[in-house]
Design a protein around this motif. Structure first.
Motif, short mmCIF file in Angstrom:
data_model
loop_
_atom_site.label_atom_id
_atom_site.label_comp_id
_atom_site.label_asym_id
_atom_site.label_seq_id
_atom_site.Cartn_x
_atom_site.Cartn_y
_atom_site.Cartn_z
N MET A 1 11.88 11.86 -17.29
CA MET A 1 12.04 10.71 -16.39
C MET A 1 10.68 10.05 -16.12
N ARG A 2 10.69 8.73 -16.02
CA ARG A 2 9.50 7.99 -15.60
C ARG A 2 9.54 7.81 -14.09
N LYS A 3 8.38 7.86 -13.44
CA LYS A 3 8.28 7.73 -11.99
C LYS A 3 7.64 6.40 -11.60
N VAL A 4 8.17 5.80 -10.54
CA VAL A 4 7.58 4.61 -9.94
C VAL A 4 7.47 4.85 -8.44
N LEU A 5 6.29 4.67 -7.88
CA LEU A 5 6.07 4.80 -6.45
C LEU A 5 6.22 3.45 -5.78
N VAL A 6 6.85 3.42 -4.61
CA VAL A 6 7.12 2.16 -3.93
C VAL A 6 6.69 2.25 -2.47
N PHE A 7 5.84 1.33 -2.06
CA PHE A 7 5.49 1.16 -0.65
C PHE A 7 5.92 -0.23 -0.22
N THR A 8 6.48 -0.34 0.97
CA THR A 8 6.87 -1.64 1.48
C THR A 8 6.51 -1.74 2.96
N ASP A 9 6.26 -2.96 3.41
CA ASP A 9 5.98 -3.23 4.83
C ASP A 9 4.78 -2.43 5.32
N ILE A 10 3.65 -2.66 4.68
CA ILE A 10 2.41 -1.98 5.03
C ILE A 10 1.82 -2.56 6.32
N HIS A 11 1.87 -3.88 6.46
CA HIS A 11 1.47 -4.57 7.70
C HIS A 11 0.02 -4.30 8.10
N LEU A 12 -0.91 -4.44 7.17
CA LEU A 12 -2.31 -4.21 7.51
C LEU A 12 -2.79 -5.22 8.55
N VAL A 13 -3.56 -4.73 9.50
CA VAL A 13 -4.15 -5.57 10.55
C VAL A 13 -5.67 -5.46 10.46
N PRO A 14 -6.42 -6.32 11.17
CA PRO A 14 -7.88 -6.20 11.14
C PRO A 14 -8.34 -4.85 11.66
N ALA B 1 1.14 10.34 -2.12
CA ALA B 1 1.93 9.97 -3.30
C ALA B 1 1.17 10.27 -4.59
N LEU B 2 -0.11 9.94 -4.63
CA LEU B 2 -0.90 10.17 -5.84
C LEU B 2 -1.13 11.65 -6.09
N ASP B 3 -1.28 12.42 -5.00
CA ASP B 3 -1.46 13.86 -5.15
C ASP B 3 -0.17 14.54 -5.60
N SER B 4 0.96 14.07 -5.06
CA SER B 4 2.25 14.68 -5.37
C SER B 4 2.81 14.22 -6.71
N HIS B 5 2.47 13.00 -7.11
CA HIS B 5 3.05 12.41 -8.32
C HIS B 5 1.97 11.73 -9.17
N PRO B 6 0.99 12.49 -9.65
CA PRO B 6 -0.07 11.89 -10.47
C PRO B 6 0.44 11.36 -11.80
N ASP B 7 1.65 11.77 -12.17
CA ASP B 7 2.23 11.33 -13.44
C ASP B 7 3.04 10.04 -13.29
N ALA B 8 3.02 9.42 -12.12
CA ALA B 8 3.75 8.16 -11.93
C ALA B 8 3.19 7.09 -12.86
N ALA B 9 4.07 6.19 -13.28
CA ALA B 9 3.67 5.14 -14.22
C ALA B 9 3.13 3.91 -13.52
N ARG B 10 3.56 3.66 -12.27
CA ARG B 10 3.19 2.41 -11.60
C ARG B 10 3.47 2.54 -10.12
N ILE B 11 2.80 1.71 -9.33
CA ILE B 11 3.08 1.56 -7.91
C ILE B 11 3.55 0.13 -7.67
N VAL B 12 4.60 -0.04 -6.87
CA VAL B 12 5.05 -1.35 -6.45
C VAL B 12 4.86 -1.46 -4.94
N LEU B 13 4.16 -2.50 -4.51
CA LEU B 13 4.01 -2.80 -3.08
C LEU B 13 4.94 -3.97 -2.78
N GLU C 1 10.25 9.64 0.74
CA GLU C 1 9.40 10.75 1.15
C GLU C 1 8.74 10.45 2.49
N ASP C 2 9.10 11.21 3.53
CA ASP C 2 8.49 11.07 4.85
C ASP C 2 7.16 11.82 4.85
#
Length: 274
Positions: free
Chosen positions: A1-14, A35-47, A253-254
């Motif tokens: 299986m290929r892995k893709v990591l997904v983060f949404t609604d980061i809401h960075l502030v100053p 995420a990178l430590d748990s899934h270093p074999d992921a193919a891509r990250i989507v924000l 993943e919480d």
């Protein structure tokens, strides 16, 4: 299986600011490291949009800094809290349409990931989303160009009603039009969205929809016509997609929960784990 990591609604502030007492930058940095430590074999990250809270240049600069050492390719998307001009000033290399909309696709094995731009900078309510004819036509071409590949579509605004009245009021205004196009293509096997700050499952035009939580603050379980700005300090999360021969599996993943020690427990009847 290929892995893709997904983060949404980061809401960075100053730097120095928080949202309901939480530091979005620290939460995202912690989630990304997990995420990178748990899934270093992921193919891509989507924000998946709402990269920033106020679309300020300093906020996009903080995102750039957070991603500077990321070893994986990253697909950046926009949400209702973002704006195209400051985003493109910070990420001038980001792929975009001739119209300036930030839409692109990436192929991973037998799958094509299609990232849409649902931001409507002229929305009458400031935060609802919309896909104009140009963006929908581009979507059609991206799906046709996938050939025999299966397609996963990413949107910030989800193409379904969620039961949260306040969030649904600022949802994707032409969700039915999008769902009809995706269903008619016969190639789309999964839709992944953000915006609502909760883990929600549904379907649009018969296609599974997974809405993912924020790494920072979440929407409380407040059904009905509630204020969409309601927020609660619950565990931050990121998504993990497994792209396999049999289809797509979506995990959440919480990462901000305290670490726990896994244990095997025997079944009361057989004595074997189960």
């Amino acid at each position: 299986m290929r892995k893709v990591l997904v983060f949404t609604d980061i809401h960075l502030v100053p730097e120095g600011e928080t949202i309901i007492g939480l530091d979005p930058y620290a939460r995202f940095a912690r989630g990304l490291a997990h995420a990178l430590d748990s899934h270093p074999d992921a193919a891509r990250i989507v924000l998946c949009g709402d990269l920033t809270h106020n679309a300020a240049p300093a906020e996009f600069a903080r995102l750039r800094h957070a991603l500077d050492t990321c070893p994986l390719p990253v697909s950046l998307m926009l949400g209702n809290h973002d704006r195209r001009a400051p985003f493109l000033a910070a990420f001038s290399e980001a792929p975009r349409m001739e119209s300036g909309h930030v839409q692109h696709h990436a192929d991973i094995g037998d799958y094509r990931l299609v990232c849409l731009d649902t931001l409507d900078e002229d929305a009458p309510d400031l935060h609802s989303g919309y896909l104009c004819a140009a963006r929908l036509d581009w979507l059609d071409r991206a799906i046709r160009g996938a050939g025999a590949k299966r397609v996963v579509v990413f949107t910030h605004h989800p193409p379904i009603m969620t039961g949260f009245g306040g969030m649904d009021r600022i949802g994707l205004r032409n969700r039915d039009q999008l769902a009809a196009r995706l269903a008619a293509s016969g190639k789309v096997v999964q839709i992944v969205s953000g915006h609502v700050h909760r883990s929600i499952q549904g379907a649009a035009g018969g296609i599974p929809v997974s809405i993912l939580k924020s790494p920072c603050h979440q929407m409380p379980m407040a059904f009905g016509d509630q204020d969409p700005s309601l927020s609660i300090d619950e565990p931050g999360a990121y998504g993990l997609l497994l792209l396999g021969d049999e289809g797509v599996v979506v995990h959440s993943e919480d990462f901000s929960l305290p670490p726990t020690q896994a244990a095997i427990y025997p079944d009361a009847v057989t004595g074997f784990p189960g």
